[in-house]
Design a protein around this motif. Sequence first.
Motif, mmCIF file in Angstrom:
data_model
loop_
_atom_site.group_PDB
_atom_site.id
_atom_site.type_symbol
_atom_site.label_atom_id
_atom_site.label_comp_id
_atom_site.label_asym_id
_atom_site.label_seq_id
_atom_site.Cartn_x
_atom_site.Cartn_y
_atom_site.Cartn_z
ATOM 1 N N LEU A 45 32.149 46.306 34.504
ATOM 2 C CA LEU A 45 32.605 45.280 35.443
ATOM 3 C C LEU A 45 34.123 45.146 35.417
ATOM 4 C CD1 LEU A 45 29.911 42.486 34.887
ATOM 5 C CD2 LEU A 45 30.101 44.080 36.811
ATOM 6 N N ASP A 46 34.698 45.290 34.232
ATOM 7 C CA ASP A 46 36.147 45.151 34.099
ATOM 8 C C ASP A 46 36.896 46.264 34.816
ATOM 9 O OD1 ASP A 46 38.393 43.755 33.132
ATOM 10 O OD2 ASP A 46 38.633 45.210 31.520
ATOM 11 N N SER A 47 36.218 47.399 35.074
ATOM 12 C CA SER A 47 36.866 48.511 35.765
ATOM 13 C C SER A 47 36.937 48.286 37.280
ATOM 14 C CB SER A 47 36.118 49.821 35.489
ATOM 15 O OG SER A 47 34.816 49.789 36.044
ATOM 16 N N VAL A 48 36.211 47.280 37.788
ATOM 17 C CA VAL A 48 36.257 46.937 39.214
ATOM 18 C C VAL A 48 37.448 46.012 39.442
ATOM 19 C CG1 VAL A 48 35.009 45.917 41.143
ATOM 20 C CG2 VAL A 48 33.752 47.155 39.358
ATOM 21 N N ILE A 49 38.379 46.431 40.284
ATOM 22 C CA ILE A 49 39.644 45.714 40.443
ATOM 23 C C ILE A 49 39.430 44.263 40.867
ATOM 24 C CG2 ILE A 49 41.831 45.641 41.700
ATOM 25 C CD1 ILE A 49 41.613 47.891 39.699
ATOM 26 N N SER A 50 38.557 44.031 41.853
ATOM 27 C CA SER A 50 38.356 42.670 42.350
ATOM 28 C C SER A 50 37.793 41.743 41.274
ATOM 29 C CB SER A 50 37.415 42.693 43.559
ATOM 30 O OG SER A 50 36.158 43.284 43.215
ATOM 31 N N ILE A 51 36.883 42.274 40.457
ATOM 32 C CA ILE A 51 36.313 41.464 39.376
ATOM 33 C C ILE A 51 37.318 41.296 38.248
ATOM 34 C CG2 ILE A 51 34.446 41.325 37.682
ATOM 35 C CD1 ILE A 51 32.676 42.858 39.577
ATOM 36 N N HIS A 52 38.067 42.355 37.971
ATOM 37 C CA HIS A 52 39.077 42.288 36.903
ATOM 38 C C HIS A 52 40.136 41.232 37.211
ATOM 39 C CE1 HIS A 52 41.877 43.617 33.797
ATOM 40 N NE2 HIS A 52 42.817 43.615 34.728
#
Length: 274
Positions: A45-52
Amino acid sequence: MKPKTSGHWRFRLHEVIYESNSPAGKAFDVGLLIAIFTSIIVVMLDSVISIHNKYGNLFYYVEWVFTALFTIEYILRLISIKKPIRYVFSLLGIIDLISLLPSYLSIFFLGAQSLLAFRALRLLRVFRIFKLGEFLSEINFLTQALRNSFRKISIFLLTVLTITVILGSIMYLVEKRENGFSNIPESIYWAIVTITTVGYGDISPITPMGKFVASVVMLIGYAIIAVPTGIITHDIAIAAKSKKEMPESCPSCSLEGHDTDALFCKHCGSSLFK
């Protein structure tokens, strides 16, 4: 085999961490799997820019909590056995160490934390936890077969390498340089790609003689596929005839794979009955 019994804290700790026969041991292993799986989800999840951008700070602290827990678990594994060096250099020991290093490396190297996805390898423990003995047996057979066939496979690969060098050199001679076969290394690359039936198509023969050689290489490639398969299959059949193994691990080195009638560990020589 009689269950191992001991009043010493080290052996009680060993039973919980390394064995899954007892309720405490199975609870520990299942909890460990849940923690590993959750940690992997956090990294993904942390690798997804919007979620990060929204939860980056939360993920950062959560990941360090998991790293601390896994570090404590790794230390307890070393403490609970008499010969921890055996565990350190075992397959699961190496995997456990690799899963810890990215967090600490991220302190010095930016982006190293993304390597935490390697923690997925720790999910291999599910085979021990849920007593999937048939899968473990097949893995042991395959490992033994690969070990036994290593020399024959090495000779086979050397032969294939020789063939590709010869065929690549022939293609360099029969094809014009403007057709992509500008030098012998490029021609050998084409021969490897063709003989393995990959066929990228970035280099292809144009002349009739070149097409004839290419046809021969393709036929050789299909014939070659069957050779290592037959070698490994034969060695798997031999390995399958070996004795069944007991599920318990050695209390000294934590390694498994002992015969059902074994009294001592075949890896370190320690007694299996404590």
